[in-house]
Design a protein around this motif. Structure first.
Motif, PDB file in Angstrom:
ATOM      1  N   PHE A 137       1.178  -1.048  -0.238  1.00 45.43           N
ATOM      2  CA  PHE A 137      -0.223  -0.064   0.085  1.00 45.43           C
ATOM      3  C   PHE A 137       0.921   1.221   0.268  1.00 45.43           C
ATOM      4  CE2 PHE A 137      -3.760  -2.320   0.839  1.00 45.43           C
ATOM      5  CZ  PHE A 137      -3.081  -3.258   1.884  1.00 45.43           C
ATOM      6  N   TYR A 148       0.100   5.551   0.735  1.00 53.34           N
ATOM      7  CA  TYR A 148      -0.604   6.619   1.841  1.00 53.34           C
ATOM      8  C   TYR A 148       0.247   7.993   1.179  1.00 53.34           C
ATOM      9  CZ  TYR A 148      -3.508   3.064   4.100  1.00 53.34           C
ATOM     10  OH  TYR A 148      -4.474   2.141   4.047  1.00 53.34           O
ATOM     11  N   PHE A 185      -5.036   7.299   1.852  1.00 52.64           N
ATOM     12  CA  PHE A 185      -4.681   5.736   0.986  1.00 52.64           C
ATOM     13  C   PHE A 185      -4.885   6.420  -0.307  1.00 52.64           C
ATOM     14  CE2 PHE A 185      -4.507   1.870  -1.192  1.00 52.64           C
ATOM     15  CZ  PHE A 185      -5.831   1.349  -1.937  1.00 52.64           C
ATOM     16  N   LYS A 210      -2.649   0.049  -4.083  1.00 47.24           N
ATOM     17  CA  LYS A 210      -2.380  -0.660  -3.701  1.00 47.24           C
ATOM     18  C   LYS A 210      -1.869  -2.330  -4.771  1.00 47.24           C
ATOM     19  CE  LYS A 210      -7.352  -2.631  -2.637  1.00 47.24           C
ATOM     20  NZ  LYS A 210      -8.557  -2.694  -1.874  1.00 47.24           N
ATOM     21  N   TYR A 264      -4.302  -9.046   9.798  1.00 48.93           N
ATOM     22  CA  TYR A 264      -4.873  -8.112   9.009  1.00 48.93           C
ATOM     23  C   TYR A 264      -3.617  -6.601   9.105  1.00 48.93           C
ATOM     24  CZ  TYR A 264      -8.191 -10.779   6.404  1.00 48.93           C
ATOM     25  OH  TYR A 264      -8.133 -11.441   6.275  1.00 48.93           O
ATOM     26  N   TYR A 318     -12.352  -4.453  11.738  1.00 49.00           N
ATOM     27  CA  TYR A 318     -11.651  -4.735  11.764  1.00 49.00           C
ATOM     28  C   TYR A 318     -10.788  -3.125  12.757  1.00 49.00           C
ATOM     29  CZ  TYR A 318      -9.285  -8.945  10.966  1.00 49.00           C
ATOM     30  OH  TYR A 318      -9.445 -10.464  10.763  1.00 49.00           O
ATOM     31  N   TYR A 376      -7.971  -0.143  14.245  1.00 55.04           N
ATOM     32  CA  TYR A 376      -6.726  -0.308  14.816  1.00 55.04           C
ATOM     33  C   TYR A 376      -6.214   1.365  15.040  1.00 55.04           C
ATOM     34  CZ  TYR A 376      -6.551  -3.222  11.082  1.00 55.04           C
ATOM     35  OH  TYR A 376      -6.732  -3.832  10.320  1.00 55.04           O
ATOM     36  N   TYR A 400      -5.256  -3.474  18.430  1.00 56.21           N
ATOM     37  CA  TYR A 400      -6.698  -3.086  17.308  1.00 56.21           C
ATOM     38  C   TYR A 400      -7.592  -4.278  18.114  1.00 56.21           C
ATOM     39  CZ  TYR A 400      -3.559  -7.788  17.099  1.00 56.21           C
ATOM     40  OH  TYR A 400      -2.873  -8.615  16.742  1.00 56.21           O
ATOM     41  N   VAL A 404     -10.339  -6.609  15.924  1.00 50.80           N
ATOM     42  CA  VAL A 404     -10.552  -7.803  15.467  1.00 50.80           C
ATOM     43  C   VAL A 404     -12.340  -7.926  15.268  1.00 50.80           C
ATOM     44  CG1 VAL A 404      -8.461  -8.996  15.095  1.00 50.80           C
ATOM     45  CG2 VAL A 404     -10.423 -10.034  16.142  1.00 50.80           C
ATOM     46  N   PRO A 447     -11.783  -7.182   6.892  1.00 47.62           N
ATOM     47  CA  PRO A 447     -10.809  -8.178   6.524  1.00 47.62           C
ATOM     48  C   PRO A 447     -11.276  -9.464   5.432  1.00 47.62           C
ATOM     49  CG  PRO A 447     -12.208  -8.695   7.990  1.00 47.62           C
ATOM     50  CD  PRO A 447     -12.078  -7.456   7.657  1.00 47.62           C
ATOM     51  N   PRO A 499     -12.465  -4.371   1.122  1.00 49.18           N
ATOM     52  CA  PRO A 499     -10.982  -4.209   0.212  1.00 49.18           C
ATOM     53  C   PRO A 499      -9.954  -4.186   1.463  1.00 49.18           C
ATOM     54  CG  PRO A 499     -12.306  -2.083   0.145  1.00 49.18           C
ATOM     55  CD  PRO A 499     -12.926  -3.144   0.846  1.00 49.18           C
ATOM     56  N   TYR A 500      -8.937  -4.336   1.253  1.00 54.96           N
ATOM     57  CA  TYR A 500      -7.500  -4.593   1.876  1.00 54.96           C
ATOM     58  C   TYR A 500      -7.424  -3.263   2.705  1.00 54.96           C
ATOM     59  CZ  TYR A 500      -8.327  -8.971   0.619  1.00 54.96           C
ATOM     60  OH  TYR A 500      -9.153 -10.493  -0.306  1.00 54.96           O
ATOM     61  N   GLU A 501      -7.003  -1.979   2.395  1.00 54.96           N
ATOM     62  CA  GLU A 501      -6.740  -0.946   2.879  1.00 54.96           C
ATOM     63  C   GLU A 501      -7.008  -1.035   4.221  1.00 54.96           C
ATOM     64  OE1 GLU A 501      -8.577  -1.244  -0.355  1.00 54.96           O
ATOM     65  OE2 GLU A 501      -9.203   0.652  -0.496  1.00 54.96           O
ATOM     66  N   GLN A 502      -6.571   0.325   5.007  1.00 53.72           N
ATOM     67  CA  GLN A 502      -6.810   0.879   5.671  1.00 53.72           C
ATOM     68  C   GLN A 502      -7.641   2.656   5.254  1.00 53.72           C
ATOM     69  OE1 GLN A 502      -4.162   0.678   9.484  1.00 53.72           O
ATOM     70  NE2 GLN A 502      -4.212  -1.592   9.131  1.00 53.72           N
ATOM     71  N   TYR A 503      -8.907   2.624   6.270  1.00 50.93           N
ATOM     72  CA  TYR A 503      -9.196   4.085   6.739  1.00 50.93           C
ATOM     73  C   TYR A 503      -8.435   4.895   7.781  1.00 50.93           C
ATOM     74  CZ  TYR A 503     -11.616   2.133   1.647  1.00 50.93           C
ATOM     75  OH  TYR A 503     -12.124   1.850   0.704  1.00 50.93           O
TER      76      TYR A 503
END
Lengths: 114, 113
Positions: A34, A36, A46, A49, A100, B31, B33, B48, B50, B96, B99-103
């Motif tokens: 990724f 950012y 973001f 990716k 993750y 998830y 964090y 974090y 889950v 999970p 999409p896998y990106e974190q916001y």
């Protein structure tokens, strides 16, 4: 140990020139990678990716990145830099079997000069 | 759709005081964090989660506590604030299943004096 490296603390580019921000990684298995961006006094946004498939991925604001498995790299690129691209850029990789979690690079400050 | 929201935006604490940083997401992400970002540095994971009722320590958990009673909320508690906790705190969420990106939320700037 799993890690992400951004070897340049700062990158200076003239407006209109191409830019590259480097990222290399060391993780087990197939990485999820990724990029950012963080503008001053803002949260992280973001950009793009790589999960699987085409090694060249395109993202927001005209940025793209190339996944190179043999060199374990995921460099961020843009063909023509804008002054508004000046910001802090972070590379991150998802850790296998880690719920993750992401391993983060230290960040690269990108300065685009008019 | 507000994404990830954090309150307060800024806070000054005296040494030994306590406070709770609030984080809420409306994307139904399992998830969540908490990170801290010290000046000129990258992100360090504090805690974090889950899912509701499940939390775990990250890289730098000492001096902090979390709870996750709902999918939406993930508050971070600072007990007995210390100057070393002066930082910018970011909350993030992800799904999970993709999409896998974190916001990320906009952050809370905390100063302990």
């Amino acid at each position: 140990a799993q890690s992400v490296a951004q070897p340049e603390d700062q990158v200076n580019v003239a407006e209109g020139n191409p830019l590259t921000v480097k990222c290399t990684y060391s993780v087990s298995g197939n990485p999820y990678l990724f990029w950012y961006v963080q503008y001053p006094n803002r949260g992280l946004q973001f950009l793009l990716k790589y999960i699987t498939g085409d090694n060249l991925v395109k993202g927001s604001y005209g940025f793209e990145a190339e996944f190179n498995k043999s060199q374990t790299s995921f460099h961020l690129k843009k063909p023509s830099a804008l002054v508004s691209d000046s910001a802090l850029y972070f590379c991150a990789v998802r850790v296998l079997d880690s719920n993750y979690q992401l391993i983060w690079g230290a960040g690269t400050k990108l300065i685009i000069k008019p | 759709n507000a994404g990830v929201t954090q309150t307060p935006k800024f806070r000054i604490l005296k040494i030994g005081q306590s406070m709770t940083l609030q984080c809420t997401q409306d994307m139904n992400h399992n998830y969540m964090y908490w990170y801290r970002q010290d000046p000129g540095m990258g992100l360090k994971l504090i805690y974090y989660s889950v899912g509701a009722g499940i939390t775990d320590k990250g890289e730098v958990p000492n001096g902090y506590n979390v709870s996750r009673s709902t999918t939406e909320d993930f508050p971070l508690r600072l007990e007995l604030a210390a100057p070393s906790q002066t930082s910018v705190y970011f909350c993030a969420s992800s799904s999970p299943g993709g999409p896998y990106e974190q916001y990320f939320g906009p952050g809370t700037r905390l100063t302990v004096t």
